[in-house]
Design a protein around this motif. Structure first.
Motif, mmCIF file in Angstrom:
data_model
loop_
_atom_site.group_PDB
_atom_site.id
_atom_site.type_symbol
_atom_site.label_atom_id
_atom_site.label_comp_id
_atom_site.label_asym_id
_atom_site.label_seq_id
_atom_site.Cartn_x
_atom_site.Cartn_y
_atom_site.Cartn_z
ATOM 1 N N GLY A 4 27.809 47.341 33.887
ATOM 2 C CA GLY A 4 27.815 48.251 35.024
ATOM 3 C C GLY A 4 27.137 47.642 36.234
ATOM 4 N N ILE A 5 27.881 47.532 37.335
ATOM 5 C CA ILE A 5 27.298 47.010 38.575
ATOM 6 C C ILE A 5 27.535 47.947 39.757
ATOM 7 N N LEU A 6 28.231 49.057 39.530
ATOM 8 C CA LEU A 6 28.445 50.042 40.588
ATOM 9 C C LEU A 6 27.314 51.072 40.537
ATOM 10 N N LEU A 33 30.445 36.057 36.665
ATOM 11 C CA LEU A 33 31.402 35.944 35.565
ATOM 12 C C LEU A 33 32.118 37.276 35.327
ATOM 13 N N ALA A 34 31.376 38.382 35.436
ATOM 14 C CA ALA A 34 31.940 39.701 35.143
ATOM 15 C C ALA A 34 33.011 40.102 36.148
ATOM 16 N N LEU A 35 32.840 39.734 37.404
ATOM 17 C CA LEU A 35 33.822 40.088 38.419
ATOM 18 C C LEU A 35 35.154 39.366 38.202
ATOM 19 N N GLU A 36 35.116 38.320 37.391
ATOM 20 C CA GLU A 36 36.336 37.591 37.015
ATOM 21 C C GLU A 36 36.506 37.651 35.499
ATOM 22 N N ALA A 37 36.185 38.786 34.904
ATOM 23 C CA ALA A 37 36.183 38.924 33.446
ATOM 24 C C ALA A 37 37.493 38.440 32.833
ATOM 25 N N GLY A 38 37.358 37.582 31.822
ATOM 26 C CA GLY A 38 38.520 37.043 31.140
ATOM 27 C C GLY A 38 39.114 35.817 31.789
ATOM 28 N N ALA A 97 33.272 47.598 37.959
ATOM 29 C CA ALA A 97 33.829 47.230 39.257
ATOM 30 C C ALA A 97 35.279 46.784 39.138
ATOM 31 N N VAL A 98 35.600 46.063 38.078
ATOM 32 C CA VAL A 98 36.974 45.619 37.870
ATOM 33 C C VAL A 98 37.861 46.816 37.533
ATOM 34 N N ARG A 99 37.349 47.700 36.685
ATOM 35 C CA ARG A 99 38.109 48.908 36.348
ATOM 36 C C ARG A 99 38.340 49.759 37.596
ATOM 37 N N PHE A 100 37.332 49.886 38.433
ATOM 38 C CA PHE A 100 37.461 50.636 39.679
ATOM 39 C C PHE A 100 38.611 50.087 40.517
ATOM 40 N N GLU A 101 38.635 48.780 40.694
ATOM 41 C CA GLU A 101 39.667 48.175 41.528
ATOM 42 C C GLU A 101 41.061 48.380 40.936
ATOM 43 N N ARG A 102 41.172 48.277 39.631
ATOM 44 C CA ARG A 102 42.467 48.472 38.980
ATOM 45 C C ARG A 102 42.946 49.923 39.118
ATOM 46 N N LEU A 103 42.035 50.874 38.954
ATOM 47 C CA LEU A 103 42.408 52.284 39.093
ATOM 48 C C LEU A 103 42.848 52.608 40.516
ATOM 49 N N VAL A 104 42.140 52.053 41.489
ATOM 50 C CA VAL A 104 42.502 52.282 42.888
ATOM 51 C C VAL A 104 43.889 51.715 43.175
ATOM 52 N N GLY A 105 44.175 50.532 42.639
ATOM 53 C CA GLY A 105 45.490 49.951 42.832
ATOM 54 C C GLY A 105 46.594 50.813 42.242
ATOM 55 N N ARG A 106 46.344 51.366 41.058
ATOM 56 C CA ARG A 106 47.344 52.242 40.441
ATOM 57 C C ARG A 106 47.507 53.535 41.229
ATOM 58 N N ALA A 107 46.405 54.056 41.751
ATOM 59 C CA ALA A 107 46.465 55.309 42.515
ATOM 60 C C ALA A 107 47.328 55.141 43.762
ATOM 61 N N ARG A 108 47.279 53.980 44.383
ATOM 62 C CA ARG A 108 48.085 53.746 45.581
ATOM 63 C C ARG A 108 49.570 53.700 45.249
ATOM 64 N N ASP A 109 49.874 53.373 44.011
ATOM 65 C CA ASP A 109 51.281 53.315 43.604
ATOM 66 C C ASP A 109 51.871 54.702 43.361
ATOM 67 N N ARG A 114 43.938 62.320 41.205
ATOM 68 C CA ARG A 114 43.167 62.327 39.957
ATOM 69 C C ARG A 114 42.715 60.917 39.592
ATOM 70 N N ARG A 115 43.573 59.935 39.811
ATOM 71 C CA ARG A 115 43.194 58.562 39.495
ATOM 72 C C ARG A 115 42.104 58.065 40.451
ATOM 73 N N LEU A 116 42.189 58.497 41.711
ATOM 74 C CA LEU A 116 41.143 58.134 42.660
ATOM 75 C C LEU A 116 39.821 58.783 42.280
ATOM 76 N N ARG A 117 39.866 60.043 41.836
ATOM 77 C CA ARG A 117 38.632 60.697 41.396
ATOM 78 C C ARG A 117 38.042 59.971 40.194
ATOM 79 N N GLU A 118 38.901 59.545 39.290
ATOM 80 C CA GLU A 118 38.428 58.800 38.118
ATOM 81 C C GLU A 118 37.777 57.485 38.538
ATOM 82 N N ALA A 119 38.392 56.805 39.499
ATOM 83 C CA ALA A 119 37.839 55.540 39.977
ATOM 84 C C ALA A 119 36.487 55.744 40.650
ATOM 85 N N LEU A 120 36.403 56.737 41.529
ATOM 86 C CA LEU A 120 35.162 56.973 42.269
ATOM 87 C C LEU A 120 34.046 57.488 41.371
#
Length: 217
Positions: A4-6, A33-38, A97-109, A114-120
């Motif tokens: 957790g970094i947020l 390393l975590a911001l580029e996980a995997g 932080a990575v999950r947040f960014e992925r959720l935001v990207g999906r929400a824009r699609d 609800r996906r934005l609320r989950e991300a925030l």
């Protein structure tokens, strides 16, 4: 392992136990390393993250020693070494932080608030708290980037919610945010739309726009 970094920095093992990662440089290494996980992170990138413009004379060996220390505090095989860099062997969604960014990207699609609320909801406070890494432009840039993404996600969420007729429920939250970020035009516009939709008085709309409210006759 969950990272957790947020908000306040924290690392939890699979069974939910908090893991202590002592020291700003060790935490800085894990965050890079975590911001580029995997994915493999080049050694030069990690050195820049940790030491900025003042790397030690033997930076590659200093980095290797830091990685050895990190491996001792994390679960076994969490950090994989390769000739030109290191990789954190966790799923991207294990890092908030990575999950947040992925959720935001999906929400824009799909324009689903609800996906934005989950991300925030992943945010527990200001980004990258309790790290204490100084003189690192890369670290500072990551903080700025995450904070900017959060504000943009908030703006996207407000637009979606107001579009669904829920502006009246957002007036207080938007008022506080506009006070904190007065130059964010989308926030100001969202507040004005929320006030109109929620039946806000002319005094509120007038003060927001900088114009005096109209007086009754």
């Amino acid at each position: 392992m969950q990272i957790g970094i947020l908000g306040p920095f924290e690392v939890r093992t699979a069974d939910g136990v908090l893991t202590d990662v002592p020291g700003a440089r060790l935490r800085g290494l894990l965050i890079a390393l975590a911001l580029e996980a995997g994915h493999l992170v080049p050694k030069a990138t990690l050195i820049d993250w940790i030491w900025g413009e003042h790397p030690p004379a033997d930076a590659t060996n200093a980095l290797q020693r830091l990685v050895s220390r990190l491996r001792k505090v994390l679960p076994e095989k969490s950090v994989e070494g390769q000739p030109n860099g290191y990789r954190l062997t966790v799923a991207p969604d294990a890092v908030d932080a990575v999950r947040f960014e992925r959720l935001v990207g999906r929400a824009r699609d799909d324009d689903d608030p609800r996906r934005l609320r989950e991300a925030l909801a992943l945010w527990r406070g200001a980004a990258l708290q309790d790290v204490g890494l100084r003189d690192s432009a890369a670290f500072d840039a990551a903080v700025t980037r995450l904070d900017g993404m959060r504000l943009t996600a908030m703006e996207d969420r407000f637009d979606a919610e107001i579009g669904l007729g829920r502006g009246g429920d957002l007036v207080t939250e938007l008022t506080d945010l506009v006070a904190a970020h007065p130059v964010r035009e989308r926030l100001v516009a969202a507040l004005m739309r929320a006030l109109v939709g929620g039946g806000g008085g002319e005094e509120e709309r007038g003060s927001l726009s900088g114009l005096p409210p109209r007086q009754g006759v």
